[in-house]
Write a protein that holds these residues in place. Structure first.
Motif, PDB file in Angstrom:
ATOM      1  N   VAL A   1       0.994  -1.328   0.006  1.00 40.25           N
ATOM      2  CA  VAL A   1       0.148  -0.101   0.042  1.00 40.25           C
ATOM      3  C   VAL A   1       0.905   1.002   0.028  1.00 40.25           C
ATOM      4  N   VAL A   2       1.950   1.312   0.752  1.00 40.44           N
ATOM      5  CA  VAL A   2       2.606   2.351   0.850  1.00 40.44           C
ATOM      6  C   VAL A   2       3.589   2.620  -0.378  1.00 40.44           C
ATOM      7  N   SER A   3       4.020   1.447  -0.895  1.00 41.10           N
ATOM      8  CA  SER A   3       4.770   1.610  -2.034  1.00 41.10           C
ATOM      9  C   SER A   3       3.988   2.298  -3.316  1.00 41.10           C
ATOM     10  N   ALA A   4       2.610   1.960  -3.479  1.00 39.04           N
ATOM     11  CA  ALA A   4       1.807   2.365  -4.236  1.00 39.04           C
ATOM     12  C   ALA A   4       1.637   3.683  -4.134  1.00 39.04           C
ATOM     13  N   LEU A   5       1.298   4.467  -2.910  1.00 40.21           N
ATOM     14  CA  LEU A   5       1.395   5.929  -2.659  1.00 40.21           C
ATOM     15  C   LEU A   5       2.669   6.486  -3.031  1.00 40.21           C
TER      16      LEU A   5
END
Length: 400
Positions: free
Chosen positions: A91-95
């Motif tokens: 999730v954070v990598s997508a952001l």
């Protein structure tokens, strides 16, 4: 770009489990709600449009939602006492990847979205990838609504308390139609990248895997007043099943069989249990191998239960056949990322559930410990950043 490590640090205290270590974040509990709220804040700060679908999956759209979208993301829930990276890293990598693309002045030609799936680990209601299974229609909605957590709360009741309408849960044709391709980034759950000395890999396949509950029934009684000859103790066949699982796994090529949860009732120290529930996780590269292990263990459980004067009921709680990720997409991504290595995984993922309906792929980020589903799970900041840049390159390629 806000680096993945910095985003993970922002949620470091949410759902910390003082008893088990690591994190316990389960769908609709306080920790998972906080993480959802945090994700919405982060998405809106990036001018992404946030919606929640009928199965409680959260979507953040770059621009208007539309069909044939490039979708990335993962999940925010955890196993009991899990690590910091399993789920949240995707999730954070997508952001972070959205940050990278914006800094480059990128504008998607296809719709692009980040999704957070509900109850991927099955830590509360027992069925993994529940949000993606409901979306894809691979679990019956009535069965899902009736699932109960350890406190007896149904999934339907939990959805309602969250403000969602459980009557609408089930296959979501609109959401499926909008997914043109799905790419999930995940921390590697193993040592493949450590041995290859590479930071990022592309997934090839997922083992055939499932969960089964064995309920052994005997006679509850007093631990001191009941002679051994008079006992019908379900703990004995339950214990024999634990040992038999290791033996059965050894008879199947690359087989894995695990008992990670055992619950006696009533659970008193000086009480012979009346029932013992044992949960089996079985996996192998092929459906036939996984089924063979379960058949062998079912026969052994019945034999051991009978010898103790007990009964056993076996229930399949979830199952997923072996998954082969879209080969054309896999090869495109491997080449795009400098001939990134291609690795199989023994872990299930939302990408594996969706693979039967839409082209899917996965990226793995190196885990130097090789440990997952435990507090020792780890990924170095530099590798997490490399993963976010790799994901940004993939999204640029697919959506640009």
């Amino acid at each position: 770009m806000v680096a993945p490590g910095a985003l993970l640090a922002a949620i470091d205290g949410v759902g910390a489990d003082r008893r088990r270590g690591g994190y316990s974040r389960h769908v609709f509990d306080d920790a998972e709600r906080q993480l959802r709220e945090w994700f919405v804040e982060q998405a809106e700060a990036r001018d992404l449009r946030v919606t929640t679908d009928r199965n409680a999956n959260v979507w953040a759209w770059w621009g208007e939602p539309g069909d044939d979208a490039v979708v990335t993301g993962s999940h925010l829930d955890s196993v009991p006492g899990g690590g910091a990276f399993d789920g949240p890293l995707g999730v954070v990598s997508a952001l972070s990847a959205v940050d990278v693309l914006r800094e480059r002045g990128f504008r998607p030609r296809r719709p692009l979205a980040v999704v957070v799936f509900a109850e991927e680990e099955g830590g509360r209601f027992g069925v993994p990838c529940l949000g993606s299974r409901l979306l894809a229609g691979t679990i019956d909605a009535d069965r899902a609504r009736a699932l109960r957590d350890p406190d007896g709360v149904t999934f339907a009741e939990a959805m309602r308390s969250f403000g969602a309408d459980p009557s609408r849960a089930g296959r979501d044709e609109e959401a499926l139609r909008r997914i043109g391709q799905f790419v999930e980034l995940h921390v590697e759950q193993g040592r493949g990248l450590v041995d290859l000395d590479r930071p990022v890999a592309v997934a090839s396949s997922i083992l055939a895997h499932g969960r089964w509950r064995f309920r052994f029934r005997g006679q509850g009684n007093h631990a001191g007043a009941t002679l051994l000859a008079d006992r019908r103790d379900p703990m004995l066949p339950a214990a024999q099943l634990v040992v038999a699982a290791r033996r059965a796994a050894g008879s199947v090529a690359d087989g894995r069989a695990t008992v990670g949860r055992l619950v006696p009732t009533p659970g008193g120290t000086n009480v012979i249990a009346s029932t013992v529930d044992v949960w089996l996780d079985a996996r192998s590269p092929q459906d036939a191998g996984t089924r063979a292990m379960v058949e062998e263990l079912t026969a052994a459980a019945r034999e051991c239960a009978g010898a103790e004067g007990c009964q056993v009921e076996v229930t399949e709680e979830s199952y997923g056949d072996a998954v082969r990720f879209d080969p054309a997409l896999r090869d495109r991504l491997s080449g795009l990322l400098g001939d990134a290595p291609v690795l199989a995984t023994g872990a299930g993922h939302d990408a594996g559930v969706l693979a039967a309906a839409v082209p899917t792929a996965m990226l793995f980020v190196r885990n130097p410990t090789g440990i997952s589903h435990a507090p020792e799970e780890h990924a170095e900041d530099d590798d997490c950043t490399a993963g976010a840049h790799a994901l940004a390159r993939v999204l640029d390629h697919l959506a640009g």
